[in-house]
Design an enzyme around this catalytic site. Structure first.
Site, PDB file in Angstrom:
ATOM      1  CE1 TYR A  35     126.018   6.528  18.657  1.00 49.16           C
ATOM      2  CE2 TYR A  35     125.540   4.331  19.240  1.00 49.16           C
ATOM      3  CZ  TYR A  35     125.267   5.718  19.010  1.00 49.16           C
ATOM      4  OH  TYR A  35     124.131   5.727  19.680  1.00 49.16           O
ATOM      5  CD  GLU A  94     124.791   8.503  21.882  1.00 46.89           C
ATOM      6  OE1 GLU A  94     123.961   8.317  20.910  1.00 46.89           O
ATOM      7  OE2 GLU A  94     125.040   9.606  22.158  1.00 46.89           O
TER       8      GLU A  94
END
Ligand code: GDP
Ligand code: MN
Length: 388
Positions: free
Chosen positions: A109, A197
């Site tokens: 992530y 993101e």
């Protein structure tokens, strides 16, 4: 403003971040052509909506034949996809992104956002990618690394290395990570993003790093300076009422409760919502009608509030400063008559000519519930909405 995954990937790729090869289709026929042009034996087919959580909601499929490409794109296109992030109504799937598959070893992530408290930009990285970062934060917070970047100094190479080491990257991968973080940082600054993101950022079988998913949110207040970003806007993915309100210069945001709120001034609107909640109610919206609470604006505002079927009662809270309360009351009366109000409406008027305004409402023959002060108004509207 949000954009689609495929658009975000294009931007990231323009800034040197590796992404899988893919093509966009908006019909089943196009989907087959895209798959053919990609010359692979397997593809990932991804529903394009402005929300994540698609994987778990059936919006991401790995397929290995043309007939499955047809089947899955037929099944997705033209429907609404409901994920954890969309609300019950879901979002329309008007296109699918067809991509080469990636054999992956690990999923990370990586995101970049503004940290308001420290007034810095923060990279968030985790070895536990591919899933909800919120869940990781709760269940295993030790797996989350955050790196603050001082916007005056900019991103430093050692900060990229720290992320790379935390994810146990080796050799060339460390340089690759630096390139990815630099690219993200540059997009963020140059395009006035508020969040980028990449989840997951993957380590492929050949050790390369690739952005398998991408999400970019832009700062609405800076959009006027970025025509290239504005061109990417997809209004079908946005809230209909919020867009309609914008057209009338109303500041409106849809919320999930059943009490419609109409207020002038953003601060007063916030205070009103707080008080409604304090009295046990749930606001259905935030609405600032602005300084000029004219009949026309108020009518449009009522129409927008009433188009939300959840709304069971309305609270009007207007402070007559420059605009006088009697004029506001006249506007309210015209508006209430025009929209043929069928639900209880509680009105609190305060400020210049408040009494005159209240009198006008009382003599109008309309069933408007007057409230002398804000607290009483909140109590009454919660009662009428069935909250107490
Ligand atoms: P989201 O659920 O909306 O965030 O959609 P993502 O684009 O993140 O896809 C969800 C998941 O699908 C990813 O975390 C991956 O595990 C998986 N996935 C997507 N593309 C590929 C691929 O090319 N190969 C493999 N093996 N998995 C993939
Ligand atoms: Mn994702």
């Amino acid at each position: 403003m949000n954009i689609h995954e495929y658009q975000a990937k294009q931007i990231l790729s323009d800034y040197g971040i590796p992404v899988p090869v893919g093509k966009l289709a908006s019909t089943v026929e196009e989907a087959k052509q895209c798959a053919q042009m990609l010359e692979r034996n397997a593809w990932v087919l991804k529903a394009q909506i402005h929300a994540g959580g698609r994987g778990q909601a059936g919006g991401v499929h790995v397929v290995d034949s043309f007939s499955k490409i047809s089947e899955v794109s037929h099944q997705l296109l033209g429907t609404r996809l409901v994920t954890k992030q969309t609300g019950v109504k879901g979002l329309p799937v008007n296109s699918v992104w067809i991509e080469e598959t990636v054999e992956l070893k690990r999923e990370f992530y990586l995101s970049l956002l503004v940290e308001r408290v420290s007034e810095k930009l923060v990279f968030i990285a985790s070895e536990a990618g591919g899933m909800d970062i919120e869940t990781v934060a709760i269940e295993s917070p030790e797996k989350i690394l955050s790196i603050e970047v001082n916007p005056i100094v900019g991103l430093q190479p050692y900060q990229c290395r720290r992320v790379a080491y935390a994810l146990s990257l080796k050799g060339e991968q460390i340089r690759m990570m630096e390139r990815i973080m630099r690219g993200m940082y540059q997009v963020f600054i140059e395009k006035d993003a508020s969040q980028i993101e990449i989840n997951p950022l993957v380590e492929a079988e050949n050790d390369a790093l690739l952005a398998l998913d991408a999400k970019i949110t832009f700062d609405d207040n800076a959009l006027s300076g970025h025509s290239d970003i504005l061109a990417l806007r997809d209004r079908e993915q946005e809230d209909i009422n919020e867009n309609k309100a914008q057209g009338f210069g109303l500041n409106y945001i849809t919320l999930s409760g059943n009490i419609g709120c109409m207020v002038n001034g953003a601060g007063l609107a916030m205070a009103t919502m707080d008080l409604v909640k304090l009295k046990g109610g749930e606001p259905a919206n935030f609405l600032d009608v602005g300084g000029e609470a004219t009949a026309a604006r108020v009518t449009e505002a009522f129409k927008i509030i009433l188009s939300d079927e959840q709304v069971k009662a309305i609270l009007v809270n207007i402070f007559g400063g420059i605009v006088q309360c009697d004029m506001i009351a006249e506007g309210l009366i015209i508006a209430i008559q025009e929209v043929k109000m069928t639900i209880p409406i509680v009105v609190r008027l305060e400020g210049t000519n408040a009494e005159l305004g209240q009198q006008l409402l009382n003599n109008s023959g309309l069933s408007v519930i007057a409230a002398e002060d804000l607290e009483t108004a909140a109590i009454k509207v919660v009662e009428y909405a069935g909250g107490l």
